[in-house]
Design a protein around this motif. Structure first.
Motif, short mmCIF file in Angstrom:
data_model
loop_
_atom_site.label_atom_id
_atom_site.label_comp_id
_atom_site.label_asym_id
_atom_site.label_seq_id
_atom_site.Cartn_x
_atom_site.Cartn_y
_atom_site.Cartn_z
N LYS A 268 0.82 -1.22 0.00
CA LYS A 268 0.00 0.00 0.00
C LYS A 268 0.85 1.27 0.00
O LYS A 268 0.44 2.29 -0.53
CB LYS A 268 -0.93 0.00 1.21
N HIS A 269 2.01 1.21 0.61
CA HIS A 269 2.89 2.37 0.69
C HIS A 269 3.44 2.79 -0.67
O HIS A 269 3.94 3.90 -0.83
CB HIS A 269 4.05 2.08 1.63
N GLU B 69 4.03 8.94 -5.51
CA GLU B 69 3.53 10.32 -5.45
C GLU B 69 4.65 11.29 -5.03
O GLU B 69 4.79 12.37 -5.61
CB GLU B 69 2.36 10.41 -4.47
N THR B 70 5.45 10.91 -4.07
CA THR B 70 6.57 11.74 -3.63
C THR B 70 7.55 11.95 -4.77
O THR B 70 8.01 13.08 -5.03
CB THR B 70 7.29 11.09 -2.42
N LEU B 71 7.87 10.88 -5.49
CA LEU B 71 8.82 10.99 -6.60
C LEU B 71 8.25 11.82 -7.76
O LEU B 71 8.97 12.60 -8.38
CB LEU B 71 9.24 9.61 -7.08
N LYS B 72 6.96 11.69 -8.00
CA LYS B 72 6.31 12.49 -9.05
C LYS B 72 6.40 13.98 -8.70
O LYS B 72 6.76 14.80 -9.55
CB LYS B 72 4.84 12.08 -9.20
N LYS B 73 6.14 14.33 -7.45
CA LYS B 73 6.23 15.73 -7.02
C LYS B 73 7.67 16.22 -7.12
O LYS B 73 7.91 17.36 -7.53
CB LYS B 73 5.72 15.88 -5.59
N ALA B 74 8.62 15.38 -6.75
CA ALA B 74 10.04 15.76 -6.85
C ALA B 74 10.42 16.03 -8.30
O ALA B 74 11.13 17.00 -8.59
CB ALA B 74 10.93 14.67 -6.26
N ARG B 75 9.95 15.20 -9.23
CA ARG B 75 10.24 15.41 -10.65
C ARG B 75 9.62 16.72 -11.14
O ARG B 75 10.22 17.46 -11.93
CB ARG B 75 9.74 14.23 -11.49
N GLU B 76 8.41 17.03 -10.67
CA GLU B 76 7.75 18.28 -11.07
C GLU B 76 8.52 19.49 -10.55
O GLU B 76 8.70 20.48 -11.28
CB GLU B 76 6.30 18.31 -10.54
N ILE B 77 8.96 19.43 -9.31
CA ILE B 77 9.76 20.52 -8.74
C ILE B 77 11.04 20.71 -9.53
O ILE B 77 11.40 21.82 -9.90
CB ILE B 77 10.06 20.23 -7.24
N LEU B 78 11.72 19.60 -9.81
CA LEU B 78 12.96 19.66 -10.59
C LEU B 78 12.71 20.28 -11.96
O LEU B 78 13.47 21.15 -12.41
CB LEU B 78 13.57 18.27 -10.74
N SER B 79 11.65 19.88 -12.61
CA SER B 79 11.31 20.43 -13.92
C SER B 79 11.07 21.93 -13.84
O SER B 79 11.53 22.69 -14.69
CB SER B 79 10.07 19.71 -14.46
#
Length: 163
Positions: free
Chosen positions: A142-143, A149-159
Motif C-alpha cells: 500500500k505504501h 507520489e513523492t517521486l512524481k512531485k520531486a520530478r515536477e519541482i525539478l522540472s
C-alpha cells in the motif's frame, strides 16, 4: 559516468532511506562525529548531505563534495539532490538497496519468503525483494502509491527549477 555515492549526517536519516530505495549507495549513522563523516567522504568519494552549515564549509575547504539541504520537504530535497548530482527520481527495483542497511536487494522467488512475511502478504503478492545482509523482505504494498507520489512531485519541482 559513475553514479554518486552519499554519506548523510545524523539529521537526515529519512533522506538516506530514500536514496537507498532509489538505488544509491548511501551511508548513514544515527551517531557519528563530523570529522568521521568528512574522513569517509574523502576516502570513498562520497557526497556529504547535511543541514549543518559548519560541516558543509569544513567539507568544502577539505575538497569534499557537500550539499547543504535547506529544503523542508522530501520532494524538494530529492529534487535538489537530483539537480546537483543527476540522481534518478524514479524507482528501479533492480537497483534498489535496503533502506535499513544499504545492502543491495535481490529479487527472490516467492517460495523463498513464505515463512518470512505475513500469510496475507504472501497470498496477495508475487514479487519480493530480499536483503541478504539484514534479512528484511520487501514487496510493492500500500505504501507504494505514496512513494510514487513523492517521486512524481520531486520530478515536477525539478522540472520547474530547470525552466
Amino acid at each position: 559516468m559513475r553514479e554518486p555515492k552519499f554519506i548523510v549526517d545524523t539529521m537526515l536519516g529519512n533522506v538516506a532511506r530514500w536514496l537507498r530505495m532509489l538505488g544509491y549507495d548511501t551511508l548513514y549513522f544515527k551517531k557519528i562525529e563530523d570529522w568521521k563523516i568528512l574522513s569517509m567522504a574523502l576516502k570513498d568519494e562520497r557526497v556529504i548531505l547535511t543541514r549543518d552549515h559548519g560541516l558543509c564549509n569544513r567539507a568544502r575547504k577539505k575538497g569534499a563534495k557537500c550539499l547543504l539541504l535547506e529544503q523542508d520537504t522530501m520532494e524538494e530535497r530529492l529534487a535538489y539532490i537530483s539537480m546537483k548530482t543527476g540522481i534518478r527520481l524514479y524507482m528501479d527495483l533492480d537497483r534498489s538497496r535496503c533502506p535499513i542497511c544499504n545492502y543491495e536487494l535481490v529479487k527472490v522467488n516467492r517460495e523463498t519468503v513464505k515463512n518470512k512475511v505475513p500469510r496475507r502478504v504472501y497470498e496477495k503478492h508475487n514479487d519480493f525483494w530480499y536483503c541478504r545482509r539484514c534479512g528484511k523482505v520487501y514487496w510493492i504494498g500500500k505504501h507504494w502509491k505514496g512513494i510514487e507520489e513523492t517521486l512524481k512531485k520531486a520530478r515536477e519541482i525539478l522540472s520547474n527549477w530547470k525552466q
